[in-house]
Write a protein that holds these residues in place. Sequence first.
Motif, PDB file in Angstrom:
ATOM      1  N   GLN A 162     -46.944 -13.408 -53.558  1.00  0.00           N
ATOM      2  CA  GLN A 162     -47.559 -12.472 -53.127  1.00  0.00           C
ATOM      3  C   GLN A 162     -47.297 -11.281 -51.848  1.00  0.00           C
ATOM      4  N   ARG A 169     -43.773  -7.475 -54.098  1.00  0.00           N
ATOM      5  CA  ARG A 169     -45.001  -6.346 -55.035  1.00  0.00           C
ATOM      6  C   ARG A 169     -43.723  -5.232 -55.809  1.00  0.00           C
ATOM      7  N   GLN A 219     -48.422  -2.818 -58.425  1.00  0.00           N
ATOM      8  CA  GLN A 219     -49.278  -3.898 -58.449  1.00  0.00           C
ATOM      9  C   GLN A 219     -49.605  -4.160 -56.884  1.00  0.00           C
ATOM     10  N   LEU A 224     -53.167  -3.361 -55.224  1.00  0.00           N
ATOM     11  CA  LEU A 224     -53.880  -4.601 -53.793  1.00  0.00           C
ATOM     12  C   LEU A 224     -54.240  -3.761 -53.181  1.00  0.00           C
ATOM     13  N   LYS A 282     -57.509  -5.269 -51.028  1.00  0.00           N
ATOM     14  CA  LYS A 282     -56.900  -7.076 -50.863  1.00  0.00           C
ATOM     15  C   LYS A 282     -55.905  -6.905 -50.115  1.00  0.00           C
ATOM     16  N   ASP A 283     -55.196  -5.995 -49.489  1.00  0.00           N
ATOM     17  CA  ASP A 283     -54.314  -6.229 -49.023  1.00  0.00           C
ATOM     18  C   ASP A 283     -54.647  -7.270 -47.948  1.00  0.00           C
ATOM     19  N   TYR A 294     -45.135  -5.796 -46.921  1.00  0.00           N
ATOM     20  CA  TYR A 294     -45.248  -6.128 -48.682  1.00  0.00           C
ATOM     21  C   TYR A 294     -43.727  -5.597 -48.692  1.00  0.00           C
TER      22      TYR A 294
END
Length: 276
Positions: free
Chosen positions: A171, A174, A178, A182, A187-188, A193
């Motif tokens: 998760q 990415r 994607q 996100l 939704k991050d 990341y």
Amino acid sequence: MYLARLTNRNIISTAEYDFTSDIFCIDPNCSAKVIFVEKSMDRAAHFKTTGKGESIHSEECGFFKELDFKEKLSLVSAYQEENIAQNVREHSIRLNLNKLDPDYVPREAPNGSSNLKEATEIDKDTIKEPSSTPQSISSLKTIKKLFNSVEPDLLASIILNVKGQKVPLSQIIREPHQAHELLWSDKDLPIQYFIFGHVTKIINRDKVKFINLNTEGIERPFTLVIFDKYLKYFELNDADLLHKDILACGFLKKNNYGDKEGTELIIKSSKFVEVF
């Protein structure tokens, strides 16, 4: 492999095997029977096929052939989703990239000492056996090495401890499209990341550098951005990056390019980029 599937589809680790049950490959696209192999001097206990009869991986199986980073990442994501659903044993690993950050200033421990154990960098061997020593990831090179040397079922057991938050490995790594979905669906998480992508274009301005990544056919730009303050810390040449696959790490940021919703990844130095 270090996980196997029982007849009832439940997943077990080598430590949970009872030496009586039939066991099968963990991949849902494969029904190959596997056997248990005891721990030896040079390898942890594991499961394997015999290469005969019903004990041969199918061509659709993730263990049938060597996988590249992108293929393994997709497989790890699928495996990890089921592992979480079945409460399969996790490997909790600290993620700490502070030493890569040119702005980072180490804090001195009270009285010059600390009661915390120093975390050791994880590798393909230490992840296979339980350890009393905390394990860590402190560079992108470590992630690249893990994906090159560790089986996908074991990678799928990794849970990263990121500043107190537990995040499954699949998760936090990415692909650009994607990460875009996100971010723009809100939704991050407020964390850095890792983005694996292919460099398609590089634009150099006086006070900023833009590195565009392939977004799998969607008309939404994904760009690595290095601002003027950090350009002196970015030592990779354009030739090192253009048309190459890279793993980059940074904070995601929304940006509107005209009528298009774009995503940026803010980069502080070349240490936050690993070229394949």
